[in-house]
Scaffold this motif. Structure first.
Motif, PDB file in Angstrom:
ATOM      1  N   TRP A  50       6.836  34.113  27.832  1.00 37.33           N
ATOM      2  CA  TRP A  50       6.194  35.124  27.382  1.00 37.33           C
ATOM      3  C   TRP A  50       4.949  34.575  26.420  1.00 37.33           C
ATOM      4  CZ3 TRP A  50       8.915  39.544  24.249  1.00 37.33           C
ATOM      5  CH2 TRP A  50       9.756  40.189  24.833  1.00 37.33           C
ATOM      6  N   ASP A  58       8.519  38.478  32.440  1.00 35.48           N
ATOM      7  CA  ASP A  58       8.293  37.294  32.577  1.00 35.48           C
ATOM      8  C   ASP A  58       9.246  36.678  32.061  1.00 35.48           C
ATOM      9  OD1 ASP A  58       5.963  37.871  34.264  1.00 35.48           O
ATOM     10  OD2 ASP A  58       4.920  37.691  32.318  1.00 35.48           O
ATOM     11  N   TRP A  90       0.489  39.362  30.709  1.00 31.73           N
ATOM     12  CA  TRP A  90       2.117  38.704  30.669  1.00 31.73           C
ATOM     13  C   TRP A  90       2.597  40.346  30.488  1.00 31.73           C
ATOM     14  CZ3 TRP A  90       5.704  40.165  26.596  1.00 31.73           C
ATOM     15  CH2 TRP A  90       5.152  41.221  25.388  1.00 31.73           C
TER      16      TRP A  90
END
Ligand code: SF4
Ligand code: SF4
Lengths: 543, 180
Positions: A68, A65, A61
């Motif tokens: 999450w 982003d 991740w």
């Protein structure tokens, strides 16, 4: 009317220029969504390291982003985690409750001083957690919410935690100024521990933890690698002194186990300090050993969770027991000593299979280490110098104008103020202090401790390092200082960069590099080079 | 050359400083302008003393080197704060605004207006210089990132076969996500 020319006032459209608003929107701190600025955040931990350690939610991740990839029941996990910790740690509960928001700590954090982001004020950093605590764990919060500064736990709040708890170096400077002794570093520790429950952690912390768990040190150096490293240092030592030093590794029955941060194996200028230890032990004829398993004094578990501190720290006593040593000596490190001083005894003690440390050189008994049975090398060497057990020629360091940076942990967590200064003054003729409000208890952090010492957040580190760099530049300009001494491996790496930016020309050194350069060794050849293999500059009239 | 501006230099300087600080959040602007201790408040005190030097250099014609040094001290700070490039350098232009604001009532006089325009063009030159210095400071930040990696990479290369993570070929020491 003709168009105005550039030398006419009208051309500049003053009214419009004046209307440009340079001021960022002043929203309440509780509502601003966090804006992830490049240079201010650290890459997240890789899934394979989390898997290796059995930590929560391994996945790929990025903080950039939107999603999450939190576990579905993330809220309950956090609440349960908070509940557990509030019960377990009295200090946490107290720190959540007693802040009166007097603001004494507000302008004491180096990140706030250098960067100006209000959420880097310690009081607001703590408030990130406290606001959630207040809403869900206090009666007033449940009843009147916002009025008492309570807020709901949302993914945005989590993002803010991640952003700001990884902009705290857990240096404790703020706590020195708090009339209630609230230690925001401990709040950050709790904040990170909670984030870890959801798999929100940074690679620069988790990879060393995973390496350490596997090979015994943060860098992942295996036993043959350690041996090779020390041999490599021994070659340089021989070139400088003509003396072959011994390299005892995993030697059972040695009197002393020596443990030091692995940072000093790999990066200059820490390497020179590591050579310094080897020369010192040779000269004193110490009966000691390195361990290839307890080959790390540092403990990035401190930046992860209490459980992880314990898991990583356990190897030191385990090795001491396996090798059958009498006591343990530890190298120049910062956070390593916080762990040893504050946690080791309760977590992995009692070390009743060891003896109370006694210097074989001077006979001094280190009563202060009667419980952990582990002594800091700076006390050990200060004691040896005090008892005239070392022949020293400080003029070999005459090319240096030295100042001393009190590393946060040895200073604020241990109170090591005099020993390092005593040692430096014994081995160098030119020493001066930085301004009073930047040293000792009030020392400024390097800006890269507590797992922030990577390079993708360089801007953050540099602005956080500005208060320290600014004081260094002052003594550089005023007293010609060209060397900054410290007793912390992270400092040796991060302050080199801080000085390069804010006070170029000042280099960083560990104290044992200075000691080794000044130390007159039995049977040495004429010393013309220092450990950096540079010609030694002697002052006039001194032999 | 800039008589009118010289007459009002203190007020212009003060206005300029206030404008520079108002690009930061309110509490911060207040802390940075209040605390006079250069070690407790290095940003505020540096901005103040160096802005003064830049302004004096413009009015009294100091060595160009001196002006650049003063600019550099400010820009090195702004280059590592959470500002855009335009915001970092933009503080120079605020000096024009400050002068125009303080001298507003004099500007109906063509002589005064001319002086302000001349002064503004000088400020533009300073801004160009500031841009150069800002770019250099940013380059320095990236150089330092590389230098840090190299400081460890050099020894790593020498002993690469002994480093555990390397031998399994899963990650290389230059991967930016890795620990050095
Ligand atoms: S512990 Fe240090 S870094 Fe963290 S808030 Fe306090 S002063 Fe800032
Ligand atoms: S100094 Fe202590 S009581 Fe005052 S605001 Fe800071 S943490 Fe709260």
């Amino acid at each position: 009317m003709a168009e105005p020319r550039p030398d006419e006032m009208e051309f500049y459209k003053q009214e419009e220029l004046v209307q440009i608003d340079y001021t960022p929107p002043q929203t309440s701190w509780m509502r601003t969504p966090v804006d992830f600025r490049p240079g201010s955040w650290i890459y997240p931990a890789k899934a394979r390291h989390l898997e290796y350690l059995g930590l929560a939610n391994p996945r790929e991740w990025s903080p950039l982003d939107e999603d999450w990839k939190l576990p579905e029941d993330w809220k309950e996990i956090i609440f349960e985690g908070m509940r557990e910790r509030l019960n377990k740690y009295r200090s946490f509960k107290l720190f959540m409750d007693i802040c009166v928001r007097c603001g004494a700590c507000a302008d004491k954090c180096h990140f706030y001083i250098g960067g100006g982001d209000p959420k880097n004020m310690p009081v607001l950093r703590a408030e990130l957690l406290r606001s959630v605590y207040r809403r869900d764990f206090t009666l007033a919060g449940k009843l009147v919410g916002k009025w008492v500064g309570a807020r709901e736990l949302t993914p945005e709040v989590l993002k803010e935690w991640f952003y700001y708890f990884f902009q705290c170096t857990e240096c404790r400077r703020c706590s020195v100024f708090c009339p209630y002794g609230i230690d925001t570093a401990e709040i950050t520790i709790m904040g990170r521990e909670l984030l870890n429950l959801l798999g929100l952690n940074v690679n620069w912390v988790i990879e060393p933890v995973s390496n350490c768990f596997r090979t015994g040190n943060h860098l992942g150096i295996q036993p043959h690698g350690l041996k090779d490293t020390l041999e490599f240092f021994a070659e340089d030592i021989e070139e400088v002194t003509g003396i072959q030093v011994e390299i005892p590794i995993n030697r059972k029955g040695a009197e002393i186990l020596f443990v030091t941060p692995s940072g000093d194996f790999l990066a200059d200028p820490g390497t020179y300090t590591c050579m310094g230890y080897m020369m010192l032990f040779h000269e004193l004829g110490l009966d000691y050993t390195w361990s290839s398993y307890a080959s790390e004094g540092g403990n990035f578990g401190l930046f992860t969770s209490h459980e992880m501190i314990k898991r990583l720290n356990a190897k030191i006593y385990a090795e001491a027991r396996r090798l059958g040593v009498k006591w343990i000596l530890g190298g120049e490190c910062g956070h390593m000593w916080r762990v040893l001083h504050q946690y080791m005894d309760t977590m992995n003690g009692p070390a009743d299979f060891l003896e109370v440390p006694k210097s074989p050189v001077t006979g001094t008994v280190f009563e202060n280490a009667a419980s952990t049975r582990m002594v800091h090398i700076i006390e050990f060497v200060a004691d040896a110098i005090r008892n005239n057990k070392l022949r020293l020629d400080p003029s070999r360091n005459d090319g240096l104008r030295v100042t001393f940076h009190d590393s946060c942990n040895p200073a604020r967590s241990m109170g090591f103020f005099e020993e390092p200064r005593y040692v430096i003054k014994s081995v160098c003729n030119h020493f001066c202090e930085m301004p009073e409000n930047t040293i000792r208890e009030q020392t400024f952090c390097c800006g890269g401790g507590a797992g922030l010492g990577t390079d993708e957040n360089m801007e953050m580190r540099l602005r956080g390092g500005f208060p320290r760099g600014n004081a260094v530049r002052y003594v550089q300009e005023k007293h010609g200082v060209n060397r900054l001494a410290c007793i912390c491996a992270i400092d040796r790496a991060t302050l080199s960069t801080v000085c390069d930016y804010w006070a170029p020309g000042v280099e960083v050194t560990g104290i044992h590099e200075l000691v080794a350069n000044a130390m007159v060794m039995e049977g040495e050849k004429e010393r013309t080079l220092n450990l950096r293999l540079e010609p030694i500059e002697r002052g006039e009239g001194v032999s | 050359m800039f008589e009118l501006i010289c007459q009002h230099r203190e007020r212009i300087l003060e206005t300029w400083l206030t404008k520079i600080l108002s690009s930061y959040p309110e509490q911060t602007a207040s802390f940075w302008s209040r605390n006079p201790n250069p070690f407790a408040n290095p940003v505020g005190t540096t901005f103040k003393s160096r802005a003064e030097r830049v302004f004096s250099a413009l009015l009294d014609g100091a060595e160009p080197g001196e002006l650049c040094l003063a600019l550099e001290d400010i820009l090195k700070i702004r280059a590592v704060q959470e500002l855009t490039a335009a915001e970092s350098v933009g503080f120079v232009f605020l000096l024009k605004d400050a002068a125009a604001e303080v001298l507003a009532e004099h500007l109906s006089d063509p002589g005064s207006l001319k002086q302000l325009i001349r002064f503004s063009r000088q400020v533009d030159l300073v801004a160009l210089e500031a841009f150069e210095i800002f770019a250099r400071s940013r380059e320095r930040v990236f150089e330092l990132r590389v230098k840090e990696l190299k400081r460890t990479g050099f020894l790593l290369l020498k002993r690469s076969s002994q480093i555990a993570g390397n031998s399994d070929g899963t990650h290389s020491p230059t991967d930016p996500g890795e620990v050095q």
